[in-house]
Design an enzyme around this catalytic site. Structure first.
Site, PDB file in Angstrom:
ATOM      1  N   ARG A  88       0.700  -1.117   0.289  1.00 41.82           N
ATOM      2  CA  ARG A  88      -0.141   0.017  -0.392  1.00 41.82           C
ATOM      3  C   ARG A  88       1.255   1.444   0.244  1.00 41.82           C
ATOM      4  NH1 ARG A  88      -2.012   0.501   4.384  1.00 41.82           N
ATOM      5  NH2 ARG A  88      -1.437  -0.227   5.536  1.00 41.82           N
ATOM      6  N   TYR A  99      -1.884  -3.583  -6.823  1.00 42.92           N
ATOM      7  CA  TYR A  99      -1.409  -4.184  -5.549  1.00 42.92           C
ATOM      8  C   TYR A  99      -1.986  -4.294  -4.695  1.00 42.92           C
ATOM      9  CZ  TYR A  99       1.512  -7.313  -2.381  1.00 42.92           C
ATOM     10  OH  TYR A  99       1.879  -8.142  -1.739  1.00 42.92           O
ATOM     11  N   LYS A 116      -9.451  -2.282   1.844  1.00 42.57           N
ATOM     12  CA  LYS A 116      -9.762  -1.254   2.123  1.00 42.57           C
ATOM     13  C   LYS A 116     -10.261   0.289   2.308  1.00 42.57           C
ATOM     14  CE  LYS A 116      -7.263  -3.799   5.487  1.00 42.57           C
ATOM     15  NZ  LYS A 116      -6.039  -3.630   5.147  1.00 42.57           N
ATOM     16  N   HIS A 142     -11.064  -2.224  11.104  1.00 42.88           N
ATOM     17  CA  HIS A 142      -9.888  -2.515  10.827  1.00 42.88           C
ATOM     18  C   HIS A 142      -9.280  -4.140  11.489  1.00 42.88           C
ATOM     19  CE1 HIS A 142      -5.174  -3.511   9.535  1.00 42.88           C
ATOM     20  NE2 HIS A 142      -6.235  -4.024   8.494  1.00 42.88           N
ATOM     21  N   SER A 175      -1.208  -3.230  10.215  1.00 46.62           N
ATOM     22  CA  SER A 175      -0.604  -4.316   9.337  1.00 46.62           C
ATOM     23  C   SER A 175       0.669  -5.361   9.769  1.00 46.62           C
ATOM     24  CB  SER A 175      -0.482  -3.714   8.200  1.00 46.62           C
ATOM     25  OG  SER A 175      -2.154  -2.534   7.478  1.00 46.62           O
ATOM     26  N   CYS A 209       0.770  -7.299  11.938  1.00 48.54           N
ATOM     27  CA  CYS A 209       0.880  -7.540  13.341  1.00 48.54           C
ATOM     28  C   CYS A 209      -0.203  -9.116  14.258  1.00 48.54           C
ATOM     29  CB  CYS A 209       0.648  -6.177  13.956  1.00 48.54           C
ATOM     30  SG  CYS A 209       1.624  -4.928  13.446  1.00 48.54           S
ATOM     31  N   ASP A 224      -9.231  -9.563   8.653  1.00 45.74           N
ATOM     32  CA  ASP A 224      -8.954  -8.009   8.641  1.00 45.74           C
ATOM     33  C   ASP A 224      -9.797  -7.213   8.738  1.00 45.74           C
ATOM     34  OD1 ASP A 224      -6.599  -6.896   7.579  1.00 45.74           O
ATOM     35  OD2 ASP A 224      -7.902  -5.980   5.613  1.00 45.74           O
ATOM     36  N   ARG A 261       2.552 -12.469  -0.490  1.00 40.59           N
ATOM     37  CA  ARG A 261       1.119 -12.406   0.224  1.00 40.59           C
ATOM     38  C   ARG A 261       0.296 -13.702  -0.898  1.00 40.59           C
ATOM     39  NH1 ARG A 261      -2.034  -8.680   4.008  1.00 40.59           N
ATOM     40  NH2 ARG A 261      -0.187  -7.165   4.239  1.00 40.59           N
TER      41      ARG A 261
END
Ligand code: GTP
Ligand code: SPV
Ligand code: MN
Length: 597
Positions: A72, A212, A221, A241, A263, A265, A288, A379
């Site tokens: 991002r 991406y 998001k 989130h 993100s 974590c 998420d 990912r």
């Protein structure tokens, strides 16, 4: 192809964009099998996707992105409101008229020579009270097939939109028009001109230049957090989130827990937890994003609006996350991982060492001296229903009632393994001032501690001070039925830099203590962060090397005052919209901890 039956508004919107973007072809993409197979064949021919060995990983592919397009792009993600103050100091603001003009120029003819896919989708179960409909226009077939895994793409959403349901209009172009006879590249993009723009007044999303993840899969998001958070504030709910986890105790009681971590974590890992404590069972609802609404009974109910997981690959192994490994054993798209000579995937932290002949995400023979084989933000993209621990109620149109909400971050010190907030207000203070070391999920330096309120810093579509005030209102309305609030930190380190807590499946010990608190079984002791387990209260039985209470919960006076000072300085940047009452709450909590000590 099917677009002829679009109702007038939809058709007009698509036509307008076709005039701007000038694609060579327009196709409606409903995520059906034959269409997807055709797109994948095209992506293989173009060199974007490489098929893995079907005997090892059936119907799975690897994509390697342009090395300039790997995460991002927070600096180019903007909220365009008329008044900059409505976007707030934590967002990048751009004047909407100027932004439309600038992006309009970039979009002009940007799909030349390419196919524009029209992708109708729903976030949330179609027809449910939570559902939000959208259409993404994109010139990336990789985005199209990824969207079909990540969102409810298809006929049902299309029919709802044609039937008049409002939809979020989302436009995406990789920004690489093709001249006649120009050869395409494997990962077209325009990294120097990337913008991900949100216009909350009209719920529009305009994304240009990146292919991406969250920059391009616009349901995630952009829609489900930035745009949805604005709707949520207006309509009295929360777009967060957060992962959602179902936990069943040895007494066969069920608890639903949501957790907000920044993100990279640990959300996916906690969502797929395999408890190390006998008798406990964990099931996955989301990894998420959580949409949380007050239900008819006044309890807060949560859904996962997504259809799949876009999970961090490095660090995922049979040891740390066997559930994820099973989930991605077939029908998965991997991006920026390494490829083994026998046609399978590899990344740092996998159970097996790097095999010889490994090819890195950049397509080069692996040489550890030259950096990791997989990009740190590599990912996997996979449908949630492939997850062996997916809970049956993950598609419950009414969501699940939350018992606890957890805030966490990556902190080498200061924040204890777990603490219960003294009240909803105190929990909101802790959520609003949580901080975390930055990760590879976004561009920029890694390992810098930054305040990240509710793990929403890059995802809140409006002023962060108003957002915190909204949390107070939602809690006030829920009253005694509100879930209890906690903080956790799996990432404390010792003097040698090693993690003091083993994490992963062992995190179940912390969840078990949270349940003990919910059931009134654990007394706890007072701590600057709230109530933490009294020495001996956290079940550490059977742990190979049980860390000391001090290693997990200890905090020096100076450490604490530094933290509090920094938190106050941060919320001062949100004034005057940050609720001033929370400063009193923080002070009272601090005094309470002091007297108890
Ligand atoms: P996003 O998809 O970016 O939102 O990330 P996420 O919050 O879902 O994080 P994820 O679960 O993918 O974990 C990110 C990294 O943290 C991985 O490398 C994990 O191995 C690591 N991690 C997750 N849980 C733990 C834990 O309990 N302890 C430790 N030490 N590392 C963890
Ligand atoms: C995150 O960064 O929090 C992610 C990945 O979940 S992305 O979809 O790129 O935002
Ligand atoms: Mn995330």
């Amino acid at each position: 192809m099917g677009i002829a039956d679009a109702n007038q508004d939809v058709q007009r919107w698509i036509d307008e964009w076709v005039r701007v973007l000038e694609p060579a072809r327009v196709e409606l993409y409903l995520g059906e099998r034959e269409e997807t197979d055709r797109l994948i064949d095209g992506l293989i021919a173009q060199g974007t996707l490489r098929p893995l060995d079907p005997s090892r990983r059936p119907r799975s592919y690897v994509a390697a992105s342009d090395p300039r397009d790997v995460a991002r792009l927070e600096s180019r993600t903007v909220i365009s409101t008329d008044d900059p103050d409505d976007a707030g100091p934590t967002n990048h603001w751009q004047d909407p008229t100027a932004m439309r003009e600038r992006l309009g120029k970039l979009f002009a003819g940007s799909m030349r020579g390419r196919t524009m896919y029209v992708i109708p989708f729903a976030m949330g179960v179609v027809g449910s009270p939570f559902a939000v409909y959208a259409i993404e226009l994109t010139d990336s077939a990789y985005v199209a097939v990824s969207m079909a895994k990540m969102a409810r793409v298809g006929r049902a959403a299309w029919d709802a939109i044609l039937g008049g349901a409002p939809f979020v209009p989302a436009v995406h172009s990789v920004g690489a028009p093709l001249a006649p006879s120009q050869r395409d590249v494997a990962w077209p993009c325009d990294p120097d001109n990337t913008w991900i723009a949100h216009f909350p007044a009209t719920s529009e999303i305009w994304s240009y230049g990146s292919g991406y993840g969250g920059n391009a899969l616009l349901g995630k998001k952009c829609l489900a957090l930035r745009i949805a958070s604005v709707h949520a504030r207006e309509e009295g709910w929360l777009a967060e989130h957060m992962l959602i986890l179902k936990l069943t105790s040895p007494e066969q009681r069920t608890y639903y827990i949501a957790a907000a971590f920044p993100s990279a974590c640990g959300k996916t890992n906690l969502a797929m937890l395999q408890p190390s404590v006998p008798g406990w069972r964990a099931e996955t609802i989301g990894d998420d994003i959580a949409w949380i609404r007050p239900g008819p009974d006044g309890r807060l109910r949560a859904v996962n609006p997504e259809y799949g997981f876009f999970g961090v690959a490095p660090g995922t192994s049979r040891r740390t996350n066997p559930v994820a490994m099973a989930t991605i054993s077939h029908d998965t798209i991997f991006t920026n991982v390494a490829v083994t000579p026998d046609g399978d995937v590899w990344w740092e932290g996998m159970d097996e060492p790097a095999p010889s002949g490994l090819i890195t995400w950049r397509g080069e023979p692996y040489d550890p001296a030259k950096g990791p084989a997989a990009h740190p933000n590599a990912r996997f993209t996979v449908e949630a229903r492939q997850c062996p621990t997916i809970a049956p109620e993950w598609e419950d149109p009414n969501g699940v009632p939350l018992d606890a909400i957890v805030f966490g971050g990556r902190r080498r010190d200061t924040v204890p393994l777990v603490a219960e907030a003294r009240s909803w207000e105190h929990g909101v203070w802790l959520g609003a001032t949580m901080a975390s070391e930055t990760t590879a999920a976004a561009e920029g330096s890694v390992g810098r501690v930054r305040r990240d309120p509710f793990a929403m810093l890059p995802f809140c579509g409006y002023h962060m001070g108003d957002y915190v005030a909204h949390w107070l209102e939602v809690g006030a309305r829920a009253g005694a039925k509100a879930p209890r609030l906690y903080v956790v930190n799996w990432f404390r380190r010792d003097d040698e830099g090693a993690f003091v807590w083993p994490g992963y499946g062992e995190n179940a010990r912390v969840l078990a203590w949270i349940v003990d608190r919910l059931e009134g079984r654990a007394q706890g002791v007072s701590h600057p962060y709230g109530t933490v387990p009294a020495p001996g209260e956290l079940d550490l039985a059977g742990m190979a090397e049980a860390p000391s209470w001090d290693a997990l919960f200890g905090i020096g006076d100076e450490e604490w005052s530094r933290e509090l000072e920094d938190a106050r300085a941060f919320v001062a940047t949100l004034a005057p919209r940050f609720p001033a009452s929370l400063l009193d709450v923080a002070e009272a909590a601090d005094r309470a901890a002091d007297t108890d000590r």
